[in-house]
Design a protein around this motif. Structure first.
Motif, PDB file in Angstrom:
ATOM      1  N   ILE A  86      39.643  66.211 210.152  1.00  0.00           N
ATOM      2  CA  ILE A  86      39.348  64.879 210.695  1.00  0.00           C
ATOM      3  C   ILE A  86      38.532  65.025 211.982  1.00  0.00           C
ATOM      4  CG2 ILE A  86      40.391  62.850 211.783  1.00  0.00           C
ATOM      5  CD1 ILE A  86      40.846  62.717 208.873  1.00  0.00           C
ATOM      6  N   GLU A 116      42.180  54.563 209.846  1.00  0.00           N
ATOM      7  CA  GLU A 116      43.298  55.034 209.016  1.00  0.00           C
ATOM      8  C   GLU A 116      42.869  56.319 208.315  1.00  0.00           C
ATOM      9  OE1 GLU A 116      46.415  53.324 208.737  1.00  0.00           O
ATOM     10  OE2 GLU A 116      45.639  52.096 210.350  1.00  0.00           O
ATOM     11  N   ASN A 117      42.877  56.283 206.986  1.00  0.00           N
ATOM     12  CA  ASN A 117      42.524  57.459 206.196  1.00  0.00           C
ATOM     13  C   ASN A 117      41.169  57.257 205.509  1.00  0.00           C
ATOM     14  OD1 ASN A 117      43.238  60.041 205.391  1.00  0.00           O
ATOM     15  ND2 ASN A 117      44.186  59.346 203.509  1.00  0.00           N
ATOM     16  N   ASN A 118      40.305  56.420 206.122  1.00  0.00           N
ATOM     17  CA  ASN A 118      39.024  56.069 205.518  1.00  0.00           C
ATOM     18  C   ASN A 118      37.849  56.384 206.433  1.00  0.00           C
ATOM     19  OD1 ASN A 118      40.238  54.899 203.200  1.00  0.00           O
ATOM     20  ND2 ASN A 118      40.587  53.017 204.341  1.00  0.00           N
ATOM     21  N   SER A 140      37.863  56.444 201.043  1.00  0.00           N
ATOM     22  CA  SER A 140      39.123  57.107 201.362  1.00  0.00           C
ATOM     23  C   SER A 140      38.918  58.616 201.414  1.00  0.00           C
ATOM     24  CB  SER A 140      40.179  56.770 200.302  1.00  0.00           C
ATOM     25  OG  SER A 140      41.326  57.571 200.494  1.00  0.00           O
ATOM     26  N   LEU A 141      39.480  59.248 202.426  1.00  0.00           N
ATOM     27  CA  LEU A 141      39.402  60.709 202.525  1.00  0.00           C
ATOM     28  C   LEU A 141      40.028  61.372 201.296  1.00  0.00           C
ATOM     29  CD1 LEU A 141      40.229  61.215 206.304  1.00  0.00           C
ATOM     30  CD2 LEU A 141      38.044  61.643 205.190  1.00  0.00           C
ATOM     31  N   ASN A 142      41.005  60.705 200.689  1.00  0.00           N
ATOM     32  CA  ASN A 142      41.670  61.249 199.504  1.00  0.00           C
ATOM     33  C   ASN A 142      40.749  61.299 198.287  1.00  0.00           C
ATOM     34  OD1 ASN A 142      44.097  61.510 200.936  1.00  0.00           O
ATOM     35  ND2 ASN A 142      44.666  59.405 200.464  1.00  0.00           N
TER      36      ASN A 142
END
Length: 154
Positions: A86, A116-118, A140-142
């Motif tokens: 990150i 957040e996770n984006n 999304s990082l996922n």
């Protein structure tokens, strides 16, 4: 794997008083090449790389952690190296990224920030027969398989 764990510990020990520096990756390659990638919020100097190399090399030799001859390389991740942390994304806000997504799609755009996770990105979208328009998107990082920074020589 024990070599890499020990190297991680040694690097973290060496940069503990330098909060602007961070460890990105440690790899022991089959040809006995030990590669350490360290970066900083504002980059990393050659002097810092040398100090880390000396610290790690000294302790590995003293402890005889690696029994055979090896080559130790300490550097910042190269331009072609994919982003892994990150903190690397934060450092590259404002730059153009190329994303390979897990679904096989590719995206390219300017990194505006993180929430957040984006990733918040601005990408150029062109519809048939129309001019390209800039659109803000979230990824999304996922969903990301690999991210690299695109370098412009304009």
């Amino acid at each position: 794997m024990q070599v890499e764990k020990r190297v991680v510990d040694l690097v973290e020990e060496k940069i503990a008083d330098r909060p602007e520096l961070f460890l990105v990756d440690v790899k022991m390659l089959p040809n006995n090449k030990l590669i350490i990638h360290v970066d900083g919020d504002e980059g990393i100097s050659i002097q810092d790389c040398v100090a880390i190399s000396r610290h790690v090399g000294f302790h590995l030799e003293e402890e005889n952690t690696i029994e055979q001859a090896y080559n130790l390389e300490v550097s910042s991740p190269g331009v072609g190296e994919p982003l892994k942390l990150i903190r690397q994304y934060q450092k590259n806000i404002g730059r153009t990224l190329s994303l390979k997504l897990k679904d096989g799609k590719k995206k390219e755009g300017k990194l505006l920030g993180l929430a957040e996770n984006n990733l918040l990105m601005e990408e150029s979208v062109k519809e048939k027969g129309k001019k390209a328009v800039l659109v803000q998107t979230e990824v999304s990082l996922n969903d990301i398989l690999e991210t690299s920074v695109l370098i412009s020589f304009k």
